[in-house]
Design an enzyme around this catalytic site. Sequence first.
Site, PDB file in Angstrom:
ATOM      1  N   GLY A   1     -69.864 104.710 128.713  1.00  0.00           N
ATOM      2  CA  GLY A   1     -70.358 104.553 129.867  1.00  0.00           C
ATOM      3  C   GLY A   1     -69.400 102.270 130.109  1.00  0.00           C
ATOM      4  O   GLY A   1     -70.336 101.842 131.072  1.00  0.00           O
ATOM      5  N   HIS A   2     -69.171 101.728 129.801  1.00  0.00           N
ATOM      6  CA  HIS A   2     -68.797 100.664 129.698  1.00  0.00           C
ATOM      7  C   HIS A   2     -67.625 100.296 129.654  1.00  0.00           C
ATOM      8  O   HIS A   2     -66.862  99.984 128.468  1.00  0.00           O
ATOM      9  CB  HIS A   2     -69.579  99.470 128.361  1.00  0.00           C
ATOM     10  N   PHE A   3     -66.775 100.651 130.705  1.00  0.00           N
ATOM     11  CA  PHE A   3     -67.476 100.724 132.334  1.00  0.00           C
ATOM     12  C   PHE A   3     -66.524 102.150 132.145  1.00  0.00           C
ATOM     13  O   PHE A   3     -65.312 102.484 131.889  1.00  0.00           O
ATOM     14  CB  PHE A   3     -66.696  99.621 133.411  1.00  0.00           C
TER      15      PHE A   3
ATOM     16  N   PRO B   1     -62.590 101.235 129.498  1.00  0.00           N
ATOM     17  CA  PRO B   1     -63.504 100.363 128.721  1.00  0.00           C
ATOM     18  C   PRO B   1     -63.309  99.281 128.350  1.00  0.00           C
ATOM     19  O   PRO B   1     -62.765  99.080 127.921  1.00  0.00           O
ATOM     20  CB  PRO B   1     -63.934 101.846 127.780  1.00  0.00           C
ATOM     21  N   ILE B   2     -64.360  99.014 128.340  1.00  0.00           N
ATOM     22  CA  ILE B   2     -64.189  97.566 127.627  1.00  0.00           C
ATOM     23  C   ILE B   2     -65.570  96.875 126.615  1.00  0.00           C
ATOM     24  O   ILE B   2     -66.403  97.850 126.457  1.00  0.00           O
ATOM     25  CB  ILE B   2     -63.799  96.069 128.457  1.00  0.00           C
TER      26      ILE B   2
END
Length: 142
Positions: free
Chosen positions: A46-48, A52-53
């Site tokens: 969920g990030h992002f 994703p990071i």
Amino acid sequence: MKETDLILSKLPYQKPFLFVDELLQIDENGVTGTFIFDEKLDFYKGHFKDNPITPGVILIETMAQIGLVCLGIYLTLNEDVSQIAFSSSEVEFLKPVYPNEKVTVISEKVYFRFGKLKCKVRMMNNKNKEVCSGTLSGIIIK
């Protein structure tokens, strides 16, 4: 048992909240260790979305586990210590950390007195570029 293995065995964390793979160097002045952010870690979902990071709070936690807690364990190996509590941070973020990236955390002791440990900590990516840096503090609880 190697001293670094003993320190790792005393960490109060386990997967999925253990962010230390290896300690490369440790002495009374600092510590260097590594961690690989596996793409399967749950927070990447969920990030992002679609890009994703690693969340900044996880980068700080990784810096704290390697640069503060491992060093605190080393400095108190011959003492009766029950916990090392993270107490403060001031961190500047410079670059993102992506899934499957290996980081190296380098910590230099500023001081260790009256049960308080303060360190200057840097995180480097696999291209030896600084990802984030700052000052972390913790309290040794006996």
